[in-house]
Design a protein around this motif. Structure first.
Motif, PDB file in Angstrom:
ATOM      1  N   GLU A 106       0.888  -1.113   0.027  1.00  0.00           N
ATOM      2  CA  GLU A 106       0.128  -0.084   0.136  1.00  0.00           C
ATOM      3  C   GLU A 106       0.964   1.088   0.085  1.00  0.00           C
ATOM      4  O   GLU A 106       1.891   1.262   0.502  1.00  0.00           O
ATOM      5  CB  GLU A 106      -0.939  -0.074   1.226  1.00  0.00           C
ATOM      6  N   PHE A 152       4.954   6.790   4.544  1.00  0.00           N
ATOM      7  CA  PHE A 152       3.631   6.498   5.025  1.00  0.00           C
ATOM      8  C   PHE A 152       3.167   8.053   5.728  1.00  0.00           C
ATOM      9  O   PHE A 152       3.086   8.331   6.747  1.00  0.00           O
ATOM     10  CB  PHE A 152       3.418   5.459   6.089  1.00  0.00           C
ATOM     11  N   LYS A 164      -9.636   2.263  -1.431  1.00  0.00           N
ATOM     12  CA  LYS A 164      -9.585   1.649  -0.052  1.00  0.00           C
ATOM     13  C   LYS A 164     -10.911   2.037   0.650  1.00  0.00           C
ATOM     14  O   LYS A 164     -11.377   3.047   0.580  1.00  0.00           O
ATOM     15  CB  LYS A 164      -8.440   2.370   0.742  1.00  0.00           C
ATOM     16  N   PRO A 205      -8.804   3.679   8.361  1.00  0.00           N
ATOM     17  CA  PRO A 205      -8.775   3.451   9.808  1.00  0.00           C
ATOM     18  C   PRO A 205      -8.298   4.745  10.434  1.00  0.00           C
ATOM     19  O   PRO A 205      -7.845   5.966   9.745  1.00  0.00           O
ATOM     20  CB  PRO A 205      -7.444   2.472  10.009  1.00  0.00           C
ATOM     21  N   HIS A 217      -2.273   8.989  12.766  1.00  0.00           N
ATOM     22  CA  HIS A 217      -2.903   8.127  11.578  1.00  0.00           C
ATOM     23  C   HIS A 217      -4.055   8.537  10.860  1.00  0.00           C
ATOM     24  O   HIS A 217      -5.052   8.353  11.067  1.00  0.00           O
ATOM     25  CB  HIS A 217      -3.196   6.468  12.186  1.00  0.00           C
ATOM     26  N   GLU A 273      -5.547   8.856   7.924  1.00  0.00           N
ATOM     27  CA  GLU A 273      -6.185   8.269   6.837  1.00  0.00           C
ATOM     28  C   GLU A 273      -7.725   8.858   6.609  1.00  0.00           C
ATOM     29  O   GLU A 273      -8.132   9.264   5.587  1.00  0.00           O
ATOM     30  CB  GLU A 273      -6.071   6.816   6.813  1.00  0.00           C
ATOM     31  N   CYS A 321      -4.782  -2.762   3.253  1.00  0.00           N
ATOM     32  CA  CYS A 321      -4.622  -2.588   4.400  1.00  0.00           C
ATOM     33  C   CYS A 321      -5.375  -2.999   5.613  1.00  0.00           C
ATOM     34  O   CYS A 321      -5.936  -4.149   5.831  1.00  0.00           O
ATOM     35  CB  CYS A 321      -3.780  -1.187   4.992  1.00  0.00           C
ATOM     36  N   ASN A 322      -6.080  -1.722   6.049  1.00  0.00           N
ATOM     37  CA  ASN A 322      -7.228  -2.101   6.974  1.00  0.00           C
ATOM     38  C   ASN A 322      -8.084  -2.887   6.353  1.00  0.00           C
ATOM     39  O   ASN A 322      -8.845  -3.521   7.336  1.00  0.00           O
ATOM     40  CB  ASN A 322      -7.803  -0.582   7.643  1.00  0.00           C
ATOM     41  N   ARG A 375      -8.192  -5.820   5.376  1.00  0.00           N
ATOM     42  CA  ARG A 375      -8.040  -7.133   5.487  1.00  0.00           C
ATOM     43  C   ARG A 375      -8.361  -7.423   6.962  1.00  0.00           C
ATOM     44  O   ARG A 375      -8.451  -8.644   7.037  1.00  0.00           O
ATOM     45  CB  ARG A 375      -6.368  -7.352   5.402  1.00  0.00           C
ATOM     46  N   ARG A 376      -8.461  -6.468   8.047  1.00  0.00           N
ATOM     47  CA  ARG A 376      -9.212  -6.829   9.428  1.00  0.00           C
ATOM     48  C   ARG A 376     -10.683  -7.251   9.207  1.00  0.00           C
ATOM     49  O   ARG A 376     -11.252  -7.537  10.469  1.00  0.00           O
ATOM     50  CB  ARG A 376      -8.898  -5.708  10.321  1.00  0.00           C
ATOM     51  N   ASN A 381       0.589  -0.768   5.287  1.00  0.00           N
ATOM     52  CA  ASN A 381       1.452  -0.147   6.211  1.00  0.00           C
ATOM     53  C   ASN A 381       0.952  -0.296   7.648  1.00  0.00           C
ATOM     54  O   ASN A 381      -0.043   0.248   7.750  1.00  0.00           O
ATOM     55  CB  ASN A 381       1.580   1.284   5.705  1.00  0.00           C
ATOM     56  N   THR A 382       1.519  -1.085   8.585  1.00  0.00           N
ATOM     57  CA  THR A 382       1.176  -1.240   9.736  1.00  0.00           C
ATOM     58  C   THR A 382       2.041  -1.151  10.990  1.00  0.00           C
ATOM     59  O   THR A 382       2.780  -1.667  11.033  1.00  0.00           O
ATOM     60  CB  THR A 382       0.445  -2.754   9.838  1.00  0.00           C
ATOM     61  N   PRO A 383       1.782   0.306  11.534  1.00  0.00           N
ATOM     62  CA  PRO A 383       2.966   0.440  12.642  1.00  0.00           C
ATOM     63  C   PRO A 383       2.507  -0.783  13.881  1.00  0.00           C
ATOM     64  O   PRO A 383       1.636  -1.010  13.927  1.00  0.00           O
ATOM     65  CB  PRO A 383       2.421   1.834  13.088  1.00  0.00           C
ATOM     66  N   ASN A 401      -0.152   0.573  18.084  1.00  0.00           N
ATOM     67  CA  ASN A 401      -1.388   1.450  17.792  1.00  0.00           C
ATOM     68  C   ASN A 401      -2.044   1.856  18.869  1.00  0.00           C
ATOM     69  O   ASN A 401      -2.220   1.418  20.119  1.00  0.00           O
ATOM     70  CB  ASN A 401      -2.514  -0.165  17.550  1.00  0.00           C
TER      71      ASN A 401
END
Ligand code: ING
Length: 302
Positions: free
Chosen positions: A46, A52, A126, A130, A143, A145, A170-171, A173-174, A195-197, A200
């Motif tokens: 992503e 990012f 997308k 999130p 964050h 977005e 990214c998000n 997929r959850r 891109n997942t820090p 959280n």
């Protein structure tokens, strides 16, 4: 057997000063590696062209616009499209899209699917954004977005690479809905860059589980819809913020068949039989035979 040889094109960190040309050079090098390993397609992360940027509260619109692409392909990305055509390798690429529609600027977190002839055959915007929309200075990093992107219209599939292919980001997929909406369209393989820090901010207690949650979500989505799922990270420390790696290719059985081992630029491949989807879609997850939509109304009510 319809085999699709898939390469993960996991990217290590992209710093703010790294220009698009340097990132495209890295991705071209990885595409050559993927070709040498027999890949038909390579999946990049992503927002793969820049750092990012939603980690920062950016007030100046011109400064923000600099992170977006107003056309695709463009001068910086043309080398990647040309190499795809030269090698006959397709690719999935995530980037920030700035579209002028009806005289209005619209911003999307976008991914495209490019064929082995170097042509864009699908575009996805997308859906699940999130984070937050306003500056929250209490966070180590932002964050934003929900501030920098609009949600896209939905999830679609494309006939490509000998099968039915879907995209998410990214998000997405959850959320079980992502995979089910694709699965209901007969999707056999879904590409998901992320891109997942590691950290959280709203739930720091989950930080130690960030890799586990990444893999859990990908495996569940794959198994519950009888599809292959390919998750590819932008990993490592960007501008002081550490993001997970954990790129992996999951079979319709839910088993991880290939994974990246580092948090840098890394190419790993898997030989994916698209015909393996059928034994799940025709038995356990035969949607027509087993699903009971009358019981699911709550899922689409606001
Ligand atoms: N990043 C993260 C993701 O969903 C996040 C945001 C991390 C949400 C951890 C919840 C928990 O993987 C993006 N870009 O969506």
């Amino acid at each position: 057997n319809r085999y699709l040889n898939v390469a993960m094109g996991q990217l290590g960190p992209i710093q703010r000063a790294d220009d698009r040309a340097s990132v495209v050079r890295r991705m071209c090098e990885m595409m050559r590696e993927a070709k040498a390993l027999g890949a038909h397609v390579i999946v990049y992360p992503e927002l793969a062209l820049t750092t990012f940027f939603p980690r920062w509260y950016i007030e100046d619109e011109h400064e923000l616009d600099a992170f977006y692409e107003t056309e695709m392909p463009n001068a910086e990305t043309l080398p990647l499209f040309a190499l795809a055509r030269e090698l006959g390798v397709g690719f999935y690429l995530g980037y920030a899209e700035l579209a002028i529609e009806a005289g209005r600027k619209r911003r999307f977190n976008t991914a495209i699917l490019v064929s082995g002839q170097g042509r864009i055959i699908a575009k996805y915007r997308k859906v699940h954004l999130p984070g937050h929309a306003e500056h929250e200075p209490w966070r180590r990093f932002q964050h934003l977005e929900k501030r920098y992107f609009e949600p896209g219209p939905g999830f679609g599939v494309t006939r490509a690479f000998g099968g039915v292919v879907g995209m998410a980001l990214c998000n997405d997929r959850r959320w079980a809905e992502t995979y089910r909406v694709l699965g209901l369209q007969g999707c056999e393989m879904t590409f998901i860059g992320y891109n997942t820090p590691v950290h959280n901010a709203p739930a720091p207690a989950h930080d130690d589980l960030s890799l586990f949650h990444n893999q859990l979500a990908l495996q569940a989505g794959a198994y519950q819809n009888g599809m292959w799922v390919v998750g590819v990270a932008k990993a490592g420390v960007e501008e002081g913020v550490d993001s997970i790696g954990g790129s992996c290719i999951v079979a319709p059985s839910g088993e991880v068949v290939s994974r990246c081992l580092t948090k840098d630029d890394e190419v790993m491949v898997a030989r994916c039989s698209l015909d393996w989807c059928a034994i799940y879609k025709r038995t356990t997850f035969d949607f027509d035979k087993h699903r009971q939509p009358h019981a699911y109304g709550l899922i689409v009510e606001r």
